[in-house]
Motif scaffolding. Structure first.
Motif: not given
Ligand code: HEM
Length: 389
Positions: A103-112, A349-352
């Protein structure tokens, strides 16, 4: 002519720009050397660094084991050594494993992704201000389960703390770091009292109940502060360095659209040009490393940046190899003080990289970045880039 060990000044502009050639020279000529400015033995070989990081009985992190003191706000997982460290470290590791990192990664990817949509086609922007700071604040506050503080105020506090890590080289940085640490402690205390969101803080909160042991309460609160501040500042620096590597290695972003290369590649980015350049331990007894005698109470600095480019530990060590496996680099440290937030950092970093590589606009350099004048943390102050449509 000056010897390479005399020439090694981590704050020298050329070394800040590219430390790896001089670190390679040091590793070849004098892999363990005394650095007057750091008042320490400096280690540049992978094997020597791992040995020091593993052997916490001989090499102390806790200054009290070698006659020094630790101010109360600094007593955390980072300053305590085993066995005193064990309970607080495992409390945080267990709490972290219970979090929804997907969930943290998905939200981070969305934000970027949203930020990239706004920046695309709009001319040059600063990667640090527009991506690194917001992304790392978002990841760390999402993990902890607290409201993000205002970027400006938080960035100033965090900078003072980050700069104080170079207090050995410049004692004037110590006091502003102490003051900032206290202000941040007050903020974290207020979260313990007020935040009701699910997250890591909610999991560790019961250990700070009024009926719990006084020192446990102190260690837990201080560790929460380290997770927040240390996690944020290291993550922001890592993002800047990773984007710089992506900008200077054309085609890498495209290749990282492949899920397997994304997974191994984010670790390789940290090995190749990671944010934490080294750490310090103090010998509690006499010992010998790389043919050099170390006396009790002398400091030892394993240089992660040098170890991570050691050809006896990594094939084609100076090349970025996204598929590198295994990749036992020291970018996240090693042993009882290794990074607690590794899985969170990897998710961020994966999200970025996923957001950048899947965006229709193409990321391109827009001038030279300005490296931050800090020795322990390798970071950019500013890094200009553009998203071309
Ligand atoms: C790419 C980003 C990151 C990198 C490269 C990184 C690197 C490191 C390194 C090298 C250490 C060990 C330092 C030493 O031995 O002295 C460390 C410790 C630590 N890191 Fe990270 N870190 C990152 C992100 C994070 C995040 C996001 C968090 C928390 C959310 C975090 C929390 C911690 C904590 C609590 C410690 C202290 C552990 C201990 O002393 O027991 N880090 N980190």
């Amino acid at each position: 002519m000056q010897s390479v060990t005399d020439r090694y000044d981590p704050l020298d502009a050329e070394i800040l720009h590219d430390p790896y050639p001089v670190l390679a020279e040091l590793r070849e000529r004098e892999p363990v050397f005394w650095h007057v400015g750091m008042d320490s033995w400096v280690l540049t070989r992978y094997a020597d660094s791992v040995r020091v990081l593993r052997d916490h009985e001989t090499f102390a992190r806790d200054p009290r084991r070698t006659g020094g003191g630790v101010p109360e706000p600094s007593l955390s997982v980072q300053t305590l050594d085993p066995p005193q460290q064990n309970a607080v470290r495992s409390l945080f590791m267990t709490a972290l494993r219970a979090q929804d990192l997907t969930g943290v990664e998905d939200r981070a990817r969305f934000l970027v992704g949203e930020r990239l949509d706004r920046l695309a086609g709009g001319g040059p922007f600063d990667v640090m201000a527009e991506i690194a700071v917001p992304l790392s604040v978002a990841v760390v506050t999402d993990l902890l389960g607290v409201e993000p503080p205002s970027y400006g105020e938080f960035a100033a506090m965090s900078d003072a703390i980050m700069r104080s890590m170079d207090g050995g080289l410049n004692p004037a940085l110590v006091e502003p770091g102490r003051v900032a640490r206290q202000r941040l402690s007050d903020l974290v205390d207020s979260w313990f009292e007020a935040s009701a969101r699910p997250g890591l803080l909610a999991r560790v909160r019961q250990a700070t109940a009024p009926d719990s042991d006084v020192s446990t309460r102190l260690y837990v609160k201080n560790t929460a502060r380290v997770m927040f501040q240390g996690g944020y500042s290291t993550m922001a620096a890592a993002i800047g360095n990773a984007v710089h590597t992506l900008l200077t290695h054309l085609g890498t972003l495209d290749r990282m659209r492949d899920g397997a290369l994304l997974a191994t590649g984010v670790d390789e980015l940290v090995r190749f040009d990671g944010p934490v350049q080294g750490t310090t331990r103090t010998a509690v007894r006499s010992c010998r490393i790389g043919g050099v005698d170390i006396a009790p109470e002398q400091k030892v600095v394993p240089l992660f940046a040098a170890a991570n480019h050691d050809p006896s530990a990594f094939t084609r060590a100076d090349e970025l190899m996204l598929e590198r496996t295994p990749n036992r680099h020291l970018g996240y440290g090693w042993g009882p003080h290794s990074c607690i937030g590794t899985t969170v950092a990897q998710a961020g970093l994966r999200a970025l990289v996923a957001a950048l590589s899947n965006h229709p606009a193409r990321l391109a350099a827009a001038g030279d970045g300005v490296r931050r004048r800090t020795a322990t943390m390798r970071a950019f102050d500013t890094l200009p880039a553009a998203l071309l449509l």
